[in-house]
Structure formats: structure tokens, C-alpha cells
Motif scaffolding. Structure first.
Motif, mmCIF file in Angstrom:
data_model
loop_
_atom_site.group_PDB
_atom_site.id
_atom_site.type_symbol
_atom_site.label_atom_id
_atom_site.label_comp_id
_atom_site.label_asym_id
_atom_site.label_seq_id
_atom_site.Cartn_x
_atom_site.Cartn_y
_atom_site.Cartn_z
ATOM 1 N N ASP A 81 0.951 -1.030 0.171
ATOM 2 C CA ASP A 81 0.072 -0.052 -0.053
ATOM 3 C C ASP A 81 0.912 1.168 0.291
ATOM 4 O OD1 ASP A 81 -1.989 1.846 0.228
ATOM 5 O OD2 ASP A 81 -2.273 1.589 2.478
ATOM 6 N N ARG A 82 0.645 2.053 -1.035
ATOM 7 C CA ARG A 82 1.490 3.184 -1.027
ATOM 8 C C ARG A 82 0.764 4.442 -0.576
ATOM 9 N NH1 ARG A 82 2.804 0.860 -5.887
ATOM 10 N NH2 ARG A 82 4.715 0.223 -6.488
ATOM 11 N N GLN A 83 0.752 4.895 0.596
ATOM 12 C CA GLN A 83 0.148 5.991 1.192
ATOM 13 C C GLN A 83 0.377 7.308 0.747
ATOM 14 O OE1 GLN A 83 0.217 4.929 5.588
ATOM 15 N NE2 GLN A 83 -1.904 4.678 5.140
ATOM 16 N N LEU A 84 -0.486 8.265 0.090
ATOM 17 C CA LEU A 84 -0.357 9.555 -0.116
ATOM 18 C C LEU A 84 -1.124 10.553 0.779
ATOM 19 C CD1 LEU A 84 -0.609 9.224 -4.257
ATOM 20 C CD2 LEU A 84 1.643 8.889 -2.433
ATOM 21 N N PHE A 85 -0.315 11.362 1.415
ATOM 22 C CA PHE A 85 -0.960 12.304 2.401
ATOM 23 C C PHE A 85 -1.403 13.736 1.517
ATOM 24 C CE2 PHE A 85 1.535 9.116 4.991
ATOM 25 C CZ PHE A 85 0.462 9.136 5.829
ATOM 26 N N VAL A 86 -2.441 13.893 1.681
ATOM 27 C CA VAL A 86 -2.938 15.075 0.823
ATOM 28 C C VAL A 86 -3.915 16.092 1.879
ATOM 29 C CG1 VAL A 86 -3.037 13.725 -1.339
ATOM 30 C CG2 VAL A 86 -5.075 13.672 0.082
ATOM 31 N N ASP A 87 -4.205 17.166 1.172
ATOM 32 C CA ASP A 87 -4.965 18.389 1.949
ATOM 33 C C ASP A 87 -6.278 17.980 1.796
ATOM 34 O OD1 ASP A 87 -2.663 19.777 3.275
ATOM 35 O OD2 ASP A 87 -2.421 20.626 1.139
ATOM 36 N N SER A 88 -6.405 17.724 0.690
ATOM 37 C CA SER A 88 -7.925 17.232 0.294
ATOM 38 C C SER A 88 -8.123 16.266 -0.937
ATOM 39 C CB SER A 88 -8.821 18.568 -0.151
ATOM 40 O OG SER A 88 -7.975 18.986 -1.671
ATOM 41 N N PHE A 89 -9.260 15.495 -0.878
ATOM 42 C CA PHE A 89 -9.182 14.475 -1.877
ATOM 43 C C PHE A 89 -9.464 15.124 -3.429
ATOM 44 C CE2 PHE A 89 -11.087 11.743 1.736
ATOM 45 C CZ PHE A 89 -9.816 11.219 2.037
ATOM 46 N N PRO A 90 -8.872 14.481 -4.456
ATOM 47 C CA PRO A 90 -8.976 15.207 -5.429
ATOM 48 C C PRO A 90 -10.340 14.594 -6.411
ATOM 49 C CG PRO A 90 -7.447 13.265 -5.484
ATOM 50 C CD PRO A 90 -7.685 13.422 -4.369
ATOM 51 N N ILE A 91 -10.929 15.565 -7.097
ATOM 52 C CA ILE A 91 -12.058 15.089 -7.786
ATOM 53 C C ILE A 91 -11.490 14.635 -9.178
ATOM 54 C CG2 ILE A 91 -13.438 17.127 -7.006
ATOM 55 C CD1 ILE A 91 -12.994 18.646 -9.802
ATOM 56 N N PRO A 92 -12.454 13.747 -10.159
ATOM 57 C CA PRO A 92 -11.990 13.038 -11.153
ATOM 58 C C PRO A 92 -11.325 14.001 -12.049
ATOM 59 C CG PRO A 92 -13.936 12.445 -10.475
ATOM 60 C CD PRO A 92 -13.763 13.637 -9.569
ATOM 61 N N GLY A 93 -10.016 13.555 -12.658
ATOM 62 C CA GLY A 93 -9.473 14.283 -13.596
ATOM 63 C C GLY A 93 -8.365 15.283 -13.041
ATOM 64 N N GLN A 94 -8.620 15.545 -11.847
ATOM 65 C CA GLN A 94 -7.551 16.461 -10.946
ATOM 66 C C GLN A 94 -6.395 15.803 -10.663
ATOM 67 O OE1 GLN A 94 -9.109 18.064 -7.172
ATOM 68 N NE2 GLN A 94 -7.664 19.866 -7.488
ATOM 69 N N ASN A 95 -5.231 16.400 -10.617
ATOM 70 C CA ASN A 95 -3.816 15.787 -10.268
ATOM 71 C C ASN A 95 -3.916 15.628 -8.843
ATOM 72 O OD1 ASN A 95 -2.686 15.568 -12.824
ATOM 73 N ND2 ASN A 95 -2.041 17.723 -12.740
ATOM 74 N N VAL A 96 -3.123 14.773 -8.362
ATOM 75 C CA VAL A 96 -2.856 14.512 -6.893
ATOM 76 C C VAL A 96 -1.771 15.272 -6.400
ATOM 77 C CG1 VAL A 96 -2.529 12.620 -4.949
ATOM 78 C CG2 VAL A 96 -4.246 12.210 -7.127
ATOM 79 N N ILE A 97 -1.856 15.843 -5.439
ATOM 80 C CA ILE A 97 -0.648 16.827 -4.751
ATOM 81 C C ILE A 97 -0.248 16.035 -3.407
ATOM 82 C CG2 ILE A 97 0.463 18.888 -4.401
ATOM 83 C CD1 ILE A 97 -1.204 20.132 -6.496
ATOM 84 N N SER A 98 0.808 15.509 -3.348
ATOM 85 C CA SER A 98 1.095 14.941 -1.856
ATOM 86 C C SER A 98 2.330 15.212 -1.460
ATOM 87 C CB SER A 98 1.243 13.394 -2.025
ATOM 88 O OG SER A 98 1.501 13.083 -0.800
ATOM 89 N N SER A 99 2.267 15.920 0.040
ATOM 90 C CA SER A 99 3.570 16.337 0.427
ATOM 91 C C SER A 99 4.413 15.181 1.310
ATOM 92 C CB SER A 99 3.369 17.230 1.585
ATOM 93 O OG SER A 99 2.410 16.999 2.472
ATOM 94 N N ALA A 100 3.707 14.253 1.358
ATOM 95 C CA ALA A 100 4.499 12.943 2.099
ATOM 96 C C ALA A 100 3.813 11.756 1.680
ATOM 97 C CB ALA A 100 4.272 13.021 3.490
ATOM 98 N N THR A 101 4.711 10.686 1.619
ATOM 99 C CA THR A 101 4.358 9.498 1.191
ATOM 100 C C THR A 101 4.844 8.239 2.214
ATOM 101 O OG1 THR A 101 6.354 9.245 -0.266
ATOM 102 C CG2 THR A 101 4.397 9.994 -1.325
ATOM 103 N N LYS A 102 4.021 7.237 2.151
ATOM 104 C CA LYS A 102 4.647 6.131 3.007
ATOM 105 C C LYS A 102 4.286 4.691 2.518
ATOM 106 C CE LYS A 102 3.693 4.467 7.798
ATOM 107 N NZ LYS A 102 2.892 4.618 9.116
ATOM 108 N N THR A 103 4.894 3.728 2.550
ATOM 109 C CA THR A 103 4.581 2.330 2.212
ATOM 110 C C THR A 103 4.385 1.566 3.206
ATOM 111 O OG1 THR A 103 6.841 1.699 1.758
ATOM 112 C CG2 THR A 103 5.688 2.690 -0.001
ATOM 113 N N ARG A 104 3.361 0.719 3.166
ATOM 114 C CA ARG A 104 3.341 -0.297 4.328
ATOM 115 C C ARG A 104 2.390 -1.694 3.667
ATOM 116 N NH1 ARG A 104 -2.504 0.745 7.094
ATOM 117 N NH2 ARG A 104 -3.673 1.270 5.277
ATOM 118 N N ILE A 105 2.534 -2.540 4.531
ATOM 119 C CA ILE A 105 1.768 -3.788 4.061
ATOM 120 C C ILE A 105 0.423 -3.863 4.310
ATOM 121 C CG2 ILE A 105 1.569 -6.323 4.503
ATOM 122 C CD1 ILE A 105 4.378 -6.329 5.188
ATOM 123 N N PHE A 106 -0.429 -4.134 3.738
ATOM 124 C CA PHE A 106 -2.117 -4.109 3.836
ATOM 125 C C PHE A 106 -2.663 -5.246 3.578
ATOM 126 C CE2 PHE A 106 -6.288 -3.026 2.462
ATOM 127 C CZ PHE A 106 -6.926 -2.533 3.602
ATOM 128 N N GLY A 107 -3.638 -5.657 4.214
ATOM 129 C CA GLY A 107 -4.584 -7.133 4.157
ATOM 130 C C GLY A 107 -5.164 -7.244 5.375
#
Length: 222
Positions: A16-42
Motif C-alpha cells: 500500500d502506497r499512502q499519499l498524504f493530501v490536503d483534500s481528496f481530488p475530484i476526477p481528472g484532478q492531479n494528486v498533490i502529496s507532500s508526504a508518502t509512506k509504504t506499508r503492508i496491507f490486508g
């Protein structure tokens, strides 16, 4: 298997690649993230973490590929000292992958599954030997029926408890009953079963706790 291992869990996990955002993007909008994190998910990994926190020894057996995601999952697993990981490796298997958008300073998350984790099918004799020594075997609801049939032989040849982890709205009653598994609802029953097993260290307590909590859950809903 190490004789000290109490519980073996089988199922798929994802990177799971986590992207930390200020707000959820709407369809077609670019995702801008200031921090990322990877983890095991399931679901199976989440349960393994809960069990380990209660002092129960856990071996998590997962299929993983030799792709980028598979290599990253292995790296993360090495840092998780509380859980023993065993890998079912296949060169042609593509590991599970997903992206999570998470609002900063909150728990609010939107997940995008880019590739579902591979399902666990019938295992080799060598892997099956790892399973035989466990007091309890927990399988994800999405494992192949060929594996369920293989594991069902344990109920007649040992005192191993067989439990099926349910984490979706899909009914698995027929499947769990056909192969002799106790159904365990991740949300309402996992914590109860974990506490009961951690306190008693009694194999039969897994099945008993699952049945008792299922009855309690149905009574509450009524």
C-alpha cells in the motif's frame, strides 16, 4: 515450523502506497502529496498484528511475486520483528498493489486497488508440513477451494482448529461449513477470539470463542 509457533494465517497481502493530501481530488484532478509512506496491507496482516500485540506467536504465510511490489513487501516484513513471514513464491505471480489517499492529520482514507493480491491455492508438501504443527490455522475467505480441501484433512488427523476469516459482505457460511471451518467475522469477532486465546492458550478456545461471539453478535442485532 518452529514448535513455538501457535497460529498460522494464510492469505493475500498488498503493498500500500499512502499519499498524504490536503483534500481528496475530484476526477481528472492531479494528486498533490507532500508526504508518502509504504506499508503492508490486508485483513490477514491486520489480524496477525492484533494477535502479536496480545502475545500470540504468529506465522503469516502469503503468496508473493518477484516483482517490485513483492520485493518491497519483503523489505517491510524484515522490519516487522513481531511476526514471522513465510512466502509462497512464484515467478509469474504479480503481488498485490494499491494506493491510499489519506487526509493529513485524520484517519479519513480513500483506497484505490491497482492489483488484487494473488489467492492462495493448494500448497506443496513442503509448505503443508509448516502448517501441520500449528494449534490454529486461519485462512482468508478468498483462498482457493483446493487449499480448503487440503487443510480439511487436518481436522481428522490432528487437534488443529480451522478458522475462516470473513471481511466482506459476501456470505461464506456454505463454504466454511463444507470444509469444516469456523467462520470468524473480522470486525465483530476477531478481538474476542484474540483475547480468549491469549488468556487460555487453549486450541479449542478459538472455535468456542468464535461461536460465542457470533451468537452475541446476532443477539445484539436482534
Amino acid at each position: 515450523m518452529n514448535p513455538q509457533r501457535e497460529v498460522l494465517i494464510l492469505g493475500g497481502i498488498s503493498l500500500d502506497r499512502q499519499l498524504f493530501v490536503d483534500s481528496f481530488p475530484i476526477p481528472g484532478q492531479n494528486v498533490i502529496s507532500s508526504a508518502t509512506k509504504t506499508r503492508i496491507f490486508g485483513p490477514v496482516y491486520d489480524l496477525a498484528v492484533k494477535l502479536n500485540a496480545e502475545g500470540v506467536s504468529v506465522n503469516l504465510l502469503c503468496p508473493v511475486g518477484t516483482d517490485y511490489e513483492g520485493l518491497e513487501i519483503r523489505k517491510l516484513a524484515k522490519k516487522d520483528s513481531g511476526i514471522e513471514f513465510s512466502w509462497i513464491e512464484e515467478e509469474r505471480t504479480l503481488s498485490g498493489a494499491m494506493v491510499s489517499l489519506r487526509l493529513k492529520n485524520t484517519e479519513s482514507t480513500k483506497r484505490i486497488v491497482t492489483r488484487r493480491p494473488p489467492k492462495v491455492g493448494r500448497v506443496s508438501d513442503q509448505v503443508f508440513e509448516k502448517i501441520k504443527g500449528a494449534k490454529a490455522v486461519i485462512v482468508d475467505e478468498e483462498v482457493e477451494e483446493s487449499l480448503l480441501s487440503q487443510l480439511a484433512t487436518l481436522s481428522s488427523s490432528s487437534d488443529t482448529s480451522l478458522i475462516m476469516l470473513s471481511h466482506s459482505s459476501t456470505s461464506i457460511d456454505e463454504k466454511s461449513q463444507t470444509f469444516g471451518f469456523t467462520k470468524l467475522l473480522a470486525a465483530s469477532e476477531a478481538a474476542i477470539v484474540v483475547r480468549r486465546f491469549a488468556l487460555t492458550q487453549n486450541t479449542s478456545s478459538w472455535s468456542n470463542a468464535a461461536r460465542e461471539s457470533a451468537l452475541l453478535d446476532s443477539t445484539t442485532q436482534n
